[in-house]
Design a protein around this motif. Structure first.
Motif, PDB file in Angstrom:
ATOM      1  N   SER A 370      27.085  27.026   1.405  1.00  0.00           N
ATOM      2  CA  SER A 370      27.388  26.105   0.297  1.00  0.00           C
ATOM      3  C   SER A 370      26.494  26.341  -0.913  1.00  0.00           C
ATOM      4  N   SER A 371      25.196  26.476  -0.673  1.00  0.00           N
ATOM      5  CA  SER A 371      24.266  26.670  -1.799  1.00  0.00           C
ATOM      6  C   SER A 371      24.563  27.973  -2.535  1.00  0.00           C
ATOM      7  N   LEU A 372      24.860  29.028  -1.783  1.00  0.00           N
ATOM      8  CA  LEU A 372      25.177  30.312  -2.407  1.00  0.00           C
ATOM      9  C   LEU A 372      26.481  30.225  -3.189  1.00  0.00           C
ATOM     10  N   VAL A 373      27.468  29.531  -2.634  1.00  0.00           N
ATOM     11  CA  VAL A 373      28.761  29.381  -3.310  1.00  0.00           C
ATOM     12  C   VAL A 373      28.580  28.663  -4.648  1.00  0.00           C
ATOM     13  N   VAL A 374      27.857  27.543  -4.619  1.00  0.00           N
ATOM     14  CA  VAL A 374      27.658  26.762  -5.849  1.00  0.00           C
ATOM     15  C   VAL A 374      26.882  27.570  -6.880  1.00  0.00           C
ATOM     16  N   HIS A 375      25.800  28.216  -6.466  1.00  0.00           N
ATOM     17  CA  HIS A 375      24.977  28.991  -7.390  1.00  0.00           C
ATOM     18  C   HIS A 375      25.766  30.152  -7.988  1.00  0.00           C
ATOM     19  N   SER A 376      26.538  30.845  -7.155  1.00  0.00           N
ATOM     20  CA  SER A 376      27.298  32.009  -7.626  1.00  0.00           C
ATOM     21  C   SER A 376      28.363  31.602  -8.626  1.00  0.00           C
ATOM     22  N   ILE A 377      29.104  30.547  -8.316  1.00  0.00           N
ATOM     23  CA  ILE A 377      30.182  30.117  -9.208  1.00  0.00           C
ATOM     24  C   ILE A 377      29.626  29.579 -10.513  1.00  0.00           C
ATOM     25  N   ARG A 378      28.617  28.724 -10.422  1.00  0.00           N
ATOM     26  CA  ARG A 378      28.067  28.121 -11.640  1.00  0.00           C
ATOM     27  C   ARG A 378      27.463  29.164 -12.578  1.00  0.00           C
ATOM     28  N   ASN A 379      26.942  30.248 -12.030  1.00  0.00           N
ATOM     29  CA  ASN A 379      26.289  31.254 -12.867  1.00  0.00           C
ATOM     30  C   ASN A 379      27.212  32.361 -13.334  1.00  0.00           C
TER      31      ASN A 379
END
Length: 543
Positions: A370-379
């Motif tokens: 989840s953390s990787l998904v959010v960070h990747s998409i937001r950036n």
């Protein structure tokens, strides 16, 4: 030799469209050309597969000790074997083309069109369907005339993930580097492929026959014109226009610009709906889709849709008020960008579109990611439709698929978790903030979560919603104040019941249901222009 060299490096020819008395037909390559093309295609697909699976491939090679001196020698031998095979395939392909009279005639026309820049030659070139990278350029993002303010300078300042990563203290930047590196690697390989599968060479290869057939229908049955646009970032954008102005069509003076989904192409996409409804249409392919070059990152998408609208204004001659943006699924993101940058555009129609990518992505990935998904998409892939759409002041229409299985957060199709609901709610909170209190929000959610049309209509009966009465309230506000947003209608002088009635009335105006799954083509009968309270009030005042 010069002719042979041009044949070796010339474009692939796919089809010759019908013209005058000649029937349209697929181009028939010789045996040599066909076999050469097969080898080149296989090598290209292998390279593309290696690129998109590079994180896993590199890990495998490392475990197998291929990064040692002996391993690198082995890789070098493979490359040394492939390159001569590729060179031989190109040569036999060129010889096959050189001996094909139909190909030589086409290549001579193409060379003349590139040198002379003659509209007559380009018109003849429209009858050939060939590799788009060799198509002459028709328009660049800065080829404008008249109002130069229509160049969108704000797109030059698109958010840069590297700048965001460099902000903050040195300690925080060092701590965030592993996650930043992992996000970059994932989103530039597997992640981008999952979000935009249509841009991968493998997917393009699989759908290529359907694209050729779709283009043939557009050209031979509808008089389409294909063009190449050069965006601000240098990407080539593949577009097609079917202009119905001055023809027997009551809607021909309006141009519908179609923004396709993550696996959609103008050849086989949502363009069909407005086309069958007799509107002028402009279809374009995302960067990396079909003939378009580049990769579908947000900044590239912004530049692509910007040059498309510039072309519609300065080359086709449409007024902004006569341009409608129509988007399906993830295409709602590019439509929302265009709507924000061109607030005078005539309207926006979003079919099966979400409000934000993050809530959709998280449930579809393992929880530990989840953390990787959010960070990747937001950036790197921050497809937040509402952030842009809320800055557009014009008419908007949402089409919600009642059995949509893609833009729901549940594992099975459930209209209650359809993200179009969240988009409508956020839109109302932005446009009608004083109407959206605790009671109206609760009723609106219940209305949007109704399992069928009959249940949804029962809300109108329960709260005694009369369209004519609600229309008068809205029109009275517009005449006394203005129709600009946010509209502050809903002061304390309005009863709570009246506020609920207005919200349900507006929900029916902004959003309509289509009983279908995500990928079902939208019938032309459901392609209606978005409702506008300003135009509604003006028409009544004129009456």
């Amino acid at each position: 030799m010069a002719s042979l060299r041009r044949c070796i490096f010339g474009p692939q020819l796919y089809r010759i469209h019908a013209q005058q008395d000649a029937l349209g037909h697929e181009y028939q390559p010789s045996v040599l050309e066909r076999q050469g093309n097969n080898v080149v295609r296989i090598i290209s697909l292998c390279w593309s597969f290696s690129y998109y699976t590079s994180p896993f491939l590199l890990a495998y090679l490392y475990r197998k000790n291929y990064f040692s001196y002996e391993g690198m020698l082995g890789i070098g031998k493979v490359v040394g074997t492939v390159l001569p095979i590729l060179a031989f395939a190109l040569c036999i392909r060129g010889i096959g083309r050189y001996t094909n009279e139909e190909y030589c005639s086409f290549l001579a026309l193409l060379e003349s069109a590139k040198v002379n820049d003659s509209q007559e030659l380009k018109k003849k070139l429209q009858f050939y369907d060939f590799e788009f990278s060799h198509w002459p350029t028709d328009f660049r993002w800065n080829d404008i005339s008249g109002d130069k303010s229509k160049i969108k300078s704000s797109l030059l300042n698109w958010p840069n993930p590297r700048q965001a990563a460099s902000s903050g203290s040195l300690l925080s930047r060092l701590a965030g580097m592993p996650m930043q590196f992992l996000s970059y690697t994932v989103m530039h390989t597997v992640g981008r492929m999952l979000i935009y599968p249509g841009h991968t060479p493998l997917f393009n290869t699989l759908v290529w026959p359907a694209l050729i057939e779709g283009r043939a229908k557009l050209f031979e049955n509808n008089g389409a014109v294909r063009s190449k646009l050069i965006a601000r970032d240098g990407n080539e954008i593949d577009i097609v226009v079917i202009d119905k102005r001055n023809k027997e069509s009551s809607h021909g003076n309006k141009l519908v610009i179609c923004c396709e989904g993550n696996a959609g192409f103008y050849e086989v996409g949502c363009l069909v709906s407005p086309l069958e409804a007799k509107y002028s249409v402009l279809g374009w392919n995302h960067p990396g889709f079909g003939g378009s070059t580049g990769k579908p990152f947000p900044e590239n998408e912004a530049n692509a849709v910007d040059v498309v609208i510039q072309y519609a204004i300065h080359r086709l001659g449409f007024e902004l008020k006569d341009i409608i943006l129509f988007a399906w699924s993830i295409g709602g993101y590019t439509a929302s960008i265009a709507a924000k940058e061109y607030p005078d555009i005539g309207g926006v129609i979003l079919d099966a579109t979400f409000d934000d990518l993050v809530p959709l992505a998280i449930p579809k990935m393992p929880e530990f990611m989840s953390s990787l998904v959010v960070h990747s998409i937001r950036n790197y892939m921050n497809l937040n439709v509402f952030d842009h759409l809320c800055k557009y002041p014009g008419p908007i229409r949402l089409i919600r698929r009642s059995r949509d299985e893609v833009i729901t957060t549940s594992l099975t199709p459930d209209i209650a978790t359809n993200r179009a609901n969240n988009l409508l709610l956020k839109l109302f909170e932005n446009r009608y903030p004083k109407l959206m209190d605790e009671d109206t929000v609760k009723v609106l959610w219940q209305y949007m979560q109704a399992p069928d049309q009959l249940t949804a209509l029962s809300f109108y009966e329960t709260y005694e919603v009369e369209d004519s009465a609600c229309q008068r309230v809205m029109q009275d506000y517009v005449l006394r104040h203005s129709g600009s947003f946010p509209m502050l209608i809903g002061d304390k002088d309005l009863q709570s019941v009246t506020r609920v009635q207005l919200v349900l009335y507006l929900a029916g105006k902004y959003m309509s249901d289509f009983d279908a799954t995500h990928c079902t083509p939208l019938p032309s009968l459901l392609f209606d222009m978005p409702w506008s309270v300003q135009e509604d009030s003006f028409d009544t005042d004129m009456d």
